[in-house]
Write an enzyme that holds these catalytic residues in place. Sequence first.
Site, PDB file in Angstrom:
ATOM      1  N   ARG A 234       0.857  -1.186   0.000  1.00  0.00           N
ATOM      2  CA  ARG A 234       0.000   0.000   0.000  1.00  0.00           C
ATOM      3  C   ARG A 234       0.892   1.234   0.000  1.00  0.00           C
ATOM      4  O   ARG A 234       1.909   1.281   0.693  1.00  0.00           O
ATOM      5  CB  ARG A 234      -0.921   0.043   1.232  1.00  0.00           C
ATOM      6  CG  ARG A 234      -2.118  -0.898   1.157  1.00  0.00           C
ATOM      7  CD  ARG A 234      -3.140  -0.489   0.090  1.00  0.00           C
ATOM      8  NE  ARG A 234      -4.264  -1.394   0.026  1.00  0.00           N
ATOM      9  CZ  ARG A 234      -4.373  -2.466  -0.759  1.00  0.00           C
ATOM     10  NH1 ARG A 234      -3.394  -2.775  -1.597  1.00  0.00           N
ATOM     11  NH2 ARG A 234      -5.457  -3.217  -0.750  1.00  0.00           N
ATOM     12  N   ASP A 258       4.463  -0.267  -6.999  1.00  0.00           N
ATOM     13  CA  ASP A 258       3.184  -0.606  -7.643  1.00  0.00           C
ATOM     14  C   ASP A 258       2.061   0.193  -6.992  1.00  0.00           C
ATOM     15  O   ASP A 258       0.925   0.159  -7.465  1.00  0.00           O
ATOM     16  CB  ASP A 258       2.905  -2.107  -7.502  1.00  0.00           C
ATOM     17  CG  ASP A 258       1.655  -2.532  -8.262  1.00  0.00           C
ATOM     18  OD1 ASP A 258       1.556  -2.189  -9.459  1.00  0.00           O
ATOM     19  OD2 ASP A 258       0.772  -3.166  -7.667  1.00  0.00           O
ATOM     20  N   GLU A 263      -2.325   7.591  -4.805  1.00  0.00           N
ATOM     21  CA  GLU A 263      -2.646   6.949  -6.093  1.00  0.00           C
ATOM     22  C   GLU A 263      -4.106   7.092  -6.497  1.00  0.00           C
ATOM     23  O   GLU A 263      -4.428   7.065  -7.686  1.00  0.00           O
ATOM     24  CB  GLU A 263      -2.271   5.462  -6.059  1.00  0.00           C
ATOM     25  CG  GLU A 263      -3.137   4.632  -5.128  1.00  0.00           C
ATOM     26  CD  GLU A 263      -2.765   3.158  -5.159  1.00  0.00           C
ATOM     27  OE1 GLU A 263      -1.580   2.835  -5.077  1.00  0.00           O
ATOM     28  OE2 GLU A 263      -3.695   2.329  -5.266  1.00  0.00           O
ATOM     29  N   HIS A 295      -0.779   0.037  -9.585  1.00  0.00           N
ATOM     30  CA  HIS A 295      -1.479  -0.932  -8.727  1.00  0.00           C
ATOM     31  C   HIS A 295      -1.944  -2.132  -9.579  1.00  0.00           C
ATOM     32  O   HIS A 295      -3.126  -2.480  -9.600  1.00  0.00           O
ATOM     33  CB  HIS A 295      -2.667  -0.271  -8.012  1.00  0.00           C
ATOM     34  CG  HIS A 295      -3.018  -0.944  -6.722  1.00  0.00           C
ATOM     35  ND1 HIS A 295      -3.254  -0.260  -5.557  1.00  0.00           N
ATOM     36  CD2 HIS A 295      -3.154  -2.259  -6.411  1.00  0.00           C
ATOM     37  CE1 HIS A 295      -3.541  -1.117  -4.588  1.00  0.00           C
ATOM     38  NE2 HIS A 295      -3.486  -2.338  -5.084  1.00  0.00           N
TER      39      HIS A 295
HETATM   40  P1  NAD Z   1      -1.615 -11.287   4.978  1.00  0.00           P
HETATM   41  O1  NAD Z   1      -2.637 -10.806   5.944  1.00  0.00           O
HETATM   42  O2  NAD Z   1      -1.588 -12.718   4.584  1.00  0.00           O
HETATM   43  O3  NAD Z   1      -0.154 -10.908   5.524  1.00  0.00           O
HETATM   44  C1  NAD Z   1       0.142  -9.663   6.089  1.00  0.00           C
HETATM   45  C2  NAD Z   1       1.265  -9.874   7.104  1.00  0.00           C
HETATM   46  O4  NAD Z   1       1.617  -8.598   7.639  1.00  0.00           O
HETATM   47  C3  NAD Z   1       0.848 -10.769   8.292  1.00  0.00           C
HETATM   48  O5  NAD Z   1       1.800 -11.781   8.499  1.00  0.00           O
HETATM   49  C4  NAD Z   1       0.787  -9.799   9.451  1.00  0.00           C
HETATM   50  O6  NAD Z   1       1.155 -10.397  10.690  1.00  0.00           O
HETATM   51  C5  NAD Z   1       1.823  -8.771   9.028  1.00  0.00           C
HETATM   52  N1  NAD Z   1       1.673  -7.496   9.743  1.00  0.00           N
HETATM   53  C6  NAD Z   1       0.546  -6.936  10.234  1.00  0.00           C
HETATM   54  N2  NAD Z   1       0.850  -5.778  10.861  1.00  0.00           N
HETATM   55  C7  NAD Z   1       2.194  -5.632  10.753  1.00  0.00           C
HETATM   56  C8  NAD Z   1       3.101  -4.655  11.207  1.00  0.00           C
HETATM   57  N3  NAD Z   1       2.687  -3.592  11.924  1.00  0.00           N
HETATM   58  N4  NAD Z   1       4.405  -4.803  10.915  1.00  0.00           N
HETATM   59  C9  NAD Z   1       4.846  -5.896  10.228  1.00  0.00           C
HETATM   60  N5  NAD Z   1       4.024  -6.854   9.770  1.00  0.00           N
HETATM   61  C10 NAD Z   1       2.724  -6.728  10.029  1.00  0.00           C
HETATM   62  O7  NAD Z   1      -1.782 -10.339   3.721  1.00  0.00           O
HETATM   63  P2  NAD Z   1      -1.290 -10.621   2.229  1.00  0.00           P
HETATM   64  O8  NAD Z   1      -2.350 -11.325   1.477  1.00  0.00           O
HETATM   65  O9  NAD Z   1       0.086 -11.184   2.256  1.00  0.00           O
HETATM   66  O10 NAD Z   1      -1.234  -9.138   1.655  1.00  0.00           O
HETATM   67  C11 NAD Z   1      -0.296  -8.186   2.139  1.00  0.00           C
HETATM   68  C12 NAD Z   1      -0.670  -6.817   1.612  1.00  0.00           C
HETATM   69  O11 NAD Z   1      -0.500  -6.786   0.206  1.00  0.00           O
HETATM   70  C13 NAD Z   1      -2.166  -6.446   1.803  1.00  0.00           C
HETATM   71  O12 NAD Z   1      -2.384  -5.894   3.082  1.00  0.00           O
HETATM   72  C14 NAD Z   1      -2.385  -5.448   0.720  1.00  0.00           C
HETATM   73  O13 NAD Z   1      -2.151  -4.158   1.236  1.00  0.00           O
HETATM   74  C15 NAD Z   1      -1.305  -5.760  -0.327  1.00  0.00           C
HETATM   75  N6  NAD Z   1      -1.854  -6.193  -1.621  1.00  0.00           N
HETATM   76  C16 NAD Z   1      -1.490  -5.511  -2.730  1.00  0.00           C
HETATM   77  C17 NAD Z   1      -1.992  -5.900  -3.967  1.00  0.00           C
HETATM   78  C18 NAD Z   1      -1.596  -5.197  -5.241  1.00  0.00           C
HETATM   79  O14 NAD Z   1      -2.220  -5.397  -6.277  1.00  0.00           O
HETATM   80  N7  NAD Z   1      -0.558  -4.378  -5.244  1.00  0.00           N
HETATM   81  C19 NAD Z   1      -2.856  -6.984  -4.050  1.00  0.00           C
HETATM   82  C20 NAD Z   1      -3.186  -7.677  -2.880  1.00  0.00           C
HETATM   83  C21 NAD Z   1      -2.684  -7.273  -1.661  1.00  0.00           C
END
Ligand code: NAD
Length: 344
Positions: A234, A258, A263, A295
């Site tokens: 994000r 990305d 954005e 994105h």
């Molecule tokens: P997920 O929930 O499986 O994993 C997120 C991880 O972050 C977890 O292990 C959690 O413990 C950790 N976390 C939470 N708070 C934290 C902190 N303060 N410091 C460090 N780690 C922390 O999520 P995911 O499916 O792996 O997705 C991760 C992120 O990717 C989403 O939150 C989303 O913002 C982003 N995303 C981006 C796109 C894109 O198209 N660019 C698409 C999907 C997801």
Amino acid sequence: MKIAFFDTKPYDKQTFEKYVKDYGFDIKYFETKLNEDTADLANGFDAVCAFVNDTVNDKVIDKFYGMGIRVLALRCAGFNQVDMKHAYGKLHVLRVPAYSPYAVAEHAIALLLTSVRRIHKAYIRSKDFNFSLSGLTGFDLYGKTVGVIGTGKIGRVFMDICRGFGMKILAYDKFPDHMLEKDGSVRYVSMEDLLQNSDILSLHCPLTEETYHLIDEDALNLCKKGVILLNTSRGALVDAEALLNAIKSRKVGAACLDVYEEESEWFFEDNSGHIMEDDTLARLISMPNVIVTSHQAFLTEEALENIAQTTLENLRGFFETDQCENELCYTGGGTRECKNGKCF
Ligand code: NAD
């Protein structure tokens, strides 16, 4: 059931139309983003479907509540666009927790390889029959240290790929899974340690109050000179001004973005005929060592199919049973998955 679908792009409509007949829903596709000015379009609908750059703040939630709309189906995993605290008791929020971690992790790697091997430069040169190699020297990823912040679904896939390249992996997570350290290929360290020792940083944690501007001036000062920053998570995880300054001072060697803090003003739309008013974004894009995609990391056929199927399944679950496996709830201490069905 009538569903108001906001921020529609042709690929959304194409995929949802493939499955919606099986569910008997009637979807009205609005191209506009959802915000306070457009929320009234949902009047008369039973549910709203929104995406990452829609705005579901207190005013939008109150409008929906007034219209009798009780469910918001997010067709994404992140929910930072929703005021979850305000939604509690008014609007059930469903999401797609995972649609393809591979899509996002592979895009992060695509950006990294493009940057490190100067593919973005080489592509333009060879289109112009310029086959000079000057300035295209890259470096091996093998043996480099990558720091992964957030070791959830996407972070894990990203680490698997890095392991395949023979990279050393440092990890930081608020809730570490020490099972990942078992084979010795990953080591959880403090955030400070990770920043100080990584050649490449990749962000895979959610945007929360706690992670807002996680990568700011102080964090960048701790990094190795020439660090490469990957952000496919994000935009607001990174203070874009601080990043720009760190690129100008040569502290950051390259950035692959990305996502970008502001954005929602620009991404997903063709702004090629317009004056770019965001000076920070314009300056970042002008840098030879910055790659920006809009994105796009989620955008694979597999992910779109999973998004459509899970979103429709979530809505069916909500309307037909009391089981909404992918509902999110504000609990006072934060937002959690509420696996036990509708919780208010
Ligand atoms: P997920 O929930 O499986 O994993 C997120 C991880 O972050 C977890 O292990 C959690 O413990 C950790 N976390 C939470 N708070 C934290 C902190 N303060 N410091 C460090 N780690 C922390 O999520 P995911 O499916 O792996 O997705 C991760 C992120 O990717 C989403 O939150 C989303 O913002 C982003 N995303 C981006 C796109 C894109 O198209 N660019 C698409 C999907 C997801």
